[in-house]
Design a protein around this motif. Structure first.
Motif, short mmCIF file in Angstrom:
data_model
loop_
_atom_site.label_atom_id
_atom_site.label_comp_id
_atom_site.label_asym_id
_atom_site.label_seq_id
_atom_site.Cartn_x
_atom_site.Cartn_y
_atom_site.Cartn_z
N LEU A 206 0.83 -1.20 0.00
CA LEU A 206 0.00 0.00 0.00
C LEU A 206 0.87 1.26 0.00
O LEU A 206 0.66 2.18 -0.77
CB LEU A 206 -0.90 -0.04 1.24
N ARG A 207 1.89 1.26 0.87
CA ARG A 207 2.76 2.44 0.99
C ARG A 207 3.66 2.62 -0.22
O ARG A 207 3.83 3.72 -0.72
CB ARG A 207 3.65 2.31 2.23
N ARG A 208 4.25 1.51 -0.69
CA ARG A 208 5.29 1.64 -1.71
C ARG A 208 4.75 1.63 -3.13
O ARG A 208 5.38 2.17 -4.03
CB ARG A 208 6.35 0.53 -1.55
N HIS A 209 3.64 0.95 -3.37
CA HIS A 209 3.16 0.83 -4.75
C HIS A 209 1.84 1.58 -4.98
O HIS A 209 1.69 2.29 -5.96
CB HIS A 209 2.93 -0.64 -5.13
N ILE A 210 0.88 1.35 -4.07
CA ILE A 210 -0.48 1.83 -4.36
C ILE A 210 -0.60 3.33 -4.12
O ILE A 210 -1.04 4.07 -5.01
CB ILE A 210 -1.52 1.07 -3.49
N LEU A 211 -0.20 3.80 -2.94
CA LEU A 211 -0.39 5.22 -2.63
C LEU A 211 0.39 6.13 -3.59
O LEU A 211 -0.17 7.11 -4.07
CB LEU A 211 -0.05 5.51 -1.17
#
Ligand SMILES: [Zn+2]
Lengths: 304, 211, 348
Positions: A206-211
């Protein structure tokens, strides 16, 4: 024969390959977009600067009651004229703009944060968290925004926090929807599978790719929410439900100006309205350019 | 040993893609899986990579049954299986440099680089300059080299190559397959999924052909 | 308009009008170069995607253009169809031979490209055809619309749309190796191979003289690759000139009559396909064949050069110094030797 020689000579020269095709944006369109961004950003910059500097230079005049100067039309001394209490409208309007913009900016940031969080969690987790959050979103959307805002403000009458909360509560839903759709499409990409297989936790993905992938969309939504929030605040204040009367906001000034209009005091309404419209147009111009850049379109990729 | 028995898997209710499939991967051996597109080869690869939960059947990793899939399986178990996907362009985050792509599993599992990154990037032929680039600045073949390095960076005990070479040219194919054969020789169990019979004959120890 | 056309010699004219059976040229690419300027006016670099490429496409023959990905071969389709982006520049000519006069595809105005050339005289079989189909309409609807558009006649600038009978569309599908029943499916219901055949049928719809197939087999399995290449061979047998651009040497070997090998934006070797593949002269061609599973399975060391920074002289010798075989004379320009073209590595 001569013709053939001319063409043969042309082999040695480089020439522009592109042709003007229907539907392909060319330099002109890019130039227009740059102009629109420049004008929008410039205008907004001037307005923000004026809203900060002017009330700071004449801090007293915004609230200075001067009954010798009541209801003066625009002149060299009072460029926007004065109101029924003799307050200088130039300073008061810009002070109002500052309050309105500040409230709108806080609301935009609040709505984006809430919307992105809800959208990302709903889209990424799926299942029951998604269903619960989306029903909540539908519930908020089912009520007219202004009505919901009025109810919240009426419960906590005349406080700045109430206005901000009422705007945030009604404006996060669009952002949440956009972010959720984006996350849903990202969640099943092979690069997420690759990250899982590489041992990444859901929080890490979530932190590294999605957001980072939805950050652009979220920033665009923030710019789009900004003028909306200004109008929302103005509408609430105009109805007498918004900011406390001593805070000069555009809505409060316009609300006061209603009675003056009947007495011929057009300047009470005209200048604050023009500033409101200019602010909206400037932000809309920036937002439109940002959207054009975010929309995936065929860049002049080298098809090698 | 990584094995699956009596797998039933599908995407839509009532329409299984695989029905009663068994497969075994042994350390140091390469199993080739050939068949036309749409026959469920990639589905089987996804199950063995613990990325897709089967409807029924069992998956066993080194003697222990795997009961959960995707995020829910422990990181230690899922990082013991490396995966290379068919389309390198979809399998990397477009914002990351190739170097970040190769290191991602080390970062995610908080392990230190003991020189493996340099060793692997050299083996796949990625120069320092290429590693500094982002996916849109390199060819499919160069990107797939980074993807293979990423799959091997945690020294997995098993490697799943799902149509690893279908988007890349012959020279890159030869290079990637040579590297996979050398890790297989060092004890990794490999599943090589491909539609290219000639390639699998040159690559795998045994080839399973599906209709 | 006049400066874009070249008068053909009267001998060629006579040959075309007499309808002689010898394979006539359909498209002549004459020292065509394409470069892309990066940044403002090329300050961020210049991509030399194709340099002095000369090819001759003959009716009834398949020419395979092979090379690693990133060697610049795909830019030729964009150049020949007039679809290069705004930052591209060209040099040289690409003459489309027609009855009477030739059209230089590099300088022809957009109007002639869109009304006479694309789809009508040059058909494109794209890579991953599925992404070229509209997801909301059936394959039949899209094919029928294309047929209506392309077979319509142009009268004083307005296109009179022709009718597309069910039979026309079914016939096209069959020529592309697709059963007419499959046409009623929506694109997402088609497998990759079937979508590729729909793409092929779309390319055939305008009955073009020239077919450009740009990596039509990428990602397809061997059986489907064979279908696609057989389709191209069948189109050639009907008199179409086919250019197959591919990195799949097995597919090229199967179908090509002529072969050209491209490296770093230049043709390094060309000639009849049988001769080139059986007895490659250039070390790069040997390397490509040697990388095949049945040819030795040895990769070529290193990477192809960046097209922004192509070494001078023989670009391949800059990657693999002193390859086996006759010594390199360092000349990047191919020369004719015994009916074949070879750059640098001229056999003794
Ligand atoms: Zn050389």
């Amino acid at each position: 024969m001569a013709e053939r020689e001319i063409v043969a000579g042309a082999i040695g020269q480089w020439r522009q390959a592109a042709r003007t095709r229907a539907g392909t944006p060319r330099g002109g369109a890019g130039g227009r977009a740059r102009l629109r961004l420049g004008v929008g950003a410039g205008l907004l910059g001037v307005l923000v600067l004026a809203a900060i500097v002017v009330p700071w230079l004449w801090p007293a005049s915004e609230q200075l009651f001067d009954y010798t100067q009541v209801r003066l039309p625009p002149s060299g001394e009072h460029v926007f004229g004065t109101d029924q209490a003799g307050r200088d409208l130039f300073v008061r309007t810009l002070a109002g703009l500052r309050v309105s913009l500040l409230v709108a900016a806080i609301c935009a940031v609040g709505a984006i944060t809430l919307g992105t969080a809800v959208g990302a969690v709903a889209g990424f987790l799926g299942g029951w968290p998604d269903r619960v959050l989306m029903r909540l979103l539908d519930t908020v959307n089912a009520v007219p925004h202004l009505l919901l805002g009025i109810v919240i403000v009426a419960l906590y009458r005349g406080s700045l926090t109430a206005v901000i909360v009422s705007i945030v509560v009604t404006h996060w839903t669009t952002v949440a929807r956009i972010v959720r759709a984006e996350v849903l499409s990202l969640r099943r990409r092979p690069f997420v599978d690759a990250a899982i297989s590489g041992g990444a936790t859901r929080g890490h993905i979530l932190r590294r790719h999605i957001l980072p992938a939805v950050a652009g969309q979220a920033a665009l939504s923030a710019v789009l929410v900004l003028p909306h929030a200004v109008w929302h605040e103005t509408a609430l204040s105009f109805l007498g439900l918004g900011l406390p009367p001593h805070l000069a906001s555009i809505g409060n000034i316009l609300s006061d100006a209603r009675s003056e209009l009947l007495l011929g005091g057009w300047w009470n309404v005209a200048f604050p309205s023009v500033l409101l419209v200019l602010t909206t147009l400037a932000t809309a111009g920036i937002a439109a350019t940002l959207r054009d850049r975010l929309v995936p379109r065929r860049r002049s990729e080298l098809a090698l | 040993m990584l094995s699956a028995t009596d797998l039933v898997v599908g995407y839509r209710r009532g329409r299984p893609v695989l029905d009663g499939v068994d497969i075994e991967l042994h350390p140091g051996a390469t199993v080739g899986l050939a068949g036309p597109s749409g026959c469920g080869k990639s589905t089987l690869a996804a199950v063995l990579a613990l990325l897709l939960e089967p409807w029924s059947g069992s998956v066993t990793l080194d003697g222990r049954p795997v009961r959960r899939f995707r995020h829910r399986v422990s990181a230690a178990e899922r990082t013991s299986i490396g995966v290379v996907f068919q389309q390198p362009r979809l399998a990397v985050d477009p914002r990351w440099t190739l170097d970040a792509v190769v290191r991602a599993p080390l970062v995610a599992s908080k392990r230190r680089d003991d020189g493996i990154v340099a060793e692997l990037t050299e083996a796949v032929g990625l120069t320092r300059e290429l590693l500094g680039r982002r996916p849109h600045e390199v060819s499919d073949g160069q990107l797939q080299r980074a993807c293979l390095a990423r799959a091997l960076v945690l020294r997995p005990r098993y490697l799943i190559c799902d149509e690893m070479t279908s988007m890349v040219d012959a020279s890159t194919t030869a290079l990637l397959v040579h590297l996979v054969r050398s890790v297989a020789a060092a004890g990794t169990g490999v599943l090589a999924v491909s539609h290219d019979d000639a390639l699998l004959d040159a690559w795998a120890d045994d080839v399973v052909r599906w209709r | 308009m006049t400066d874009t056309r070249v008068t053909t010699t009267s001998a060629e004219d006579a040959a075309t009008s007499a309808g002689t059976r010898q394979p006539a040229s359909a498209l002549t690419v004459d020292r065509l170069s394409v470069r892309f300027l990066l940044g403002r006016k090329g300050k961020a670099g210049v991509v030399h995607a194709a340099t002095d490429v000369s090819l001759r496409l003959r009716r009834g023959r398949v020419l395979a253009l092979v090379g690693e990905s990133g060697c610049g071969k795909s830019v030729l389709t964009s150049a020949l169809l007039g679809l290069l982006p705004a930052n591209a520049q060209t040099r040289g000519r690409a003459l489309l031979h027609g009855p009477g006069d030739d059209l230089d595809l590099c300088t022809a105005p957009e109007r002639s490209m869109s009304r006479q050339v694309r789809g009508r005289r040059i058909g494109l079989v794209p890579q991953s055809a599925a992404s070229h189909l509209t997801p909301v309409r059936t394959a039949r609807a899209q094919l029928a619309e294309t047929v209506r558009q392309l077979r319509g006649t142009t009268l004083r600038g307005t296109t009179l749309r022709g009718a597309a009978s069910r039979g026309d569309v079914d016939g096209l599908a069959e020529r592309a190796g697709l059963s007419p029943a499959a046409l009623d499916a929506y694109p997402h219901e088609l497998s990759g191979g079937m979508a590729q055949r729909v793409g092929f049928a779309l390319a055939l719809a305008g009955e073009p003289d020239v077919l450009l197939a740009d990596e039509p087999t990428t990602g397809l399995d061997r059986v489907l690759v064979d279908h696609v290449t057989d389709g191209l061979a069948a189109a050639a047998a009907e008199g179409t000139a086919v250019l197959l651009i591919t990195h799949d040497l097995a597919a090229a070997r199967r179908v090509a009559d002529d072969a050209a090998v491209m490296y770093a934006g230049r043709i390094v070797e060309a000639g009849p396909a049988g001769e080139v593949f059986a007895d490659p002269w250039h070390p790069y061609t040997r390397g490509l064949l040697g990388a095949l599973p049945d040819g030795g399975f040895e990769p070529i060391p290193g990477h192809p050069p960046e097209l922004t920074d192509v070494p001078g002289g023989c670009a391949f010798c800059a990657r693999v110094p002193d390859p086996p075989g006759p010594p390199c004379n360092g000349d990047p320009e191919p020369v004719a030797v015994g009916g074949r073209l070879i750059a640098g590595h001229v056999p003794c």
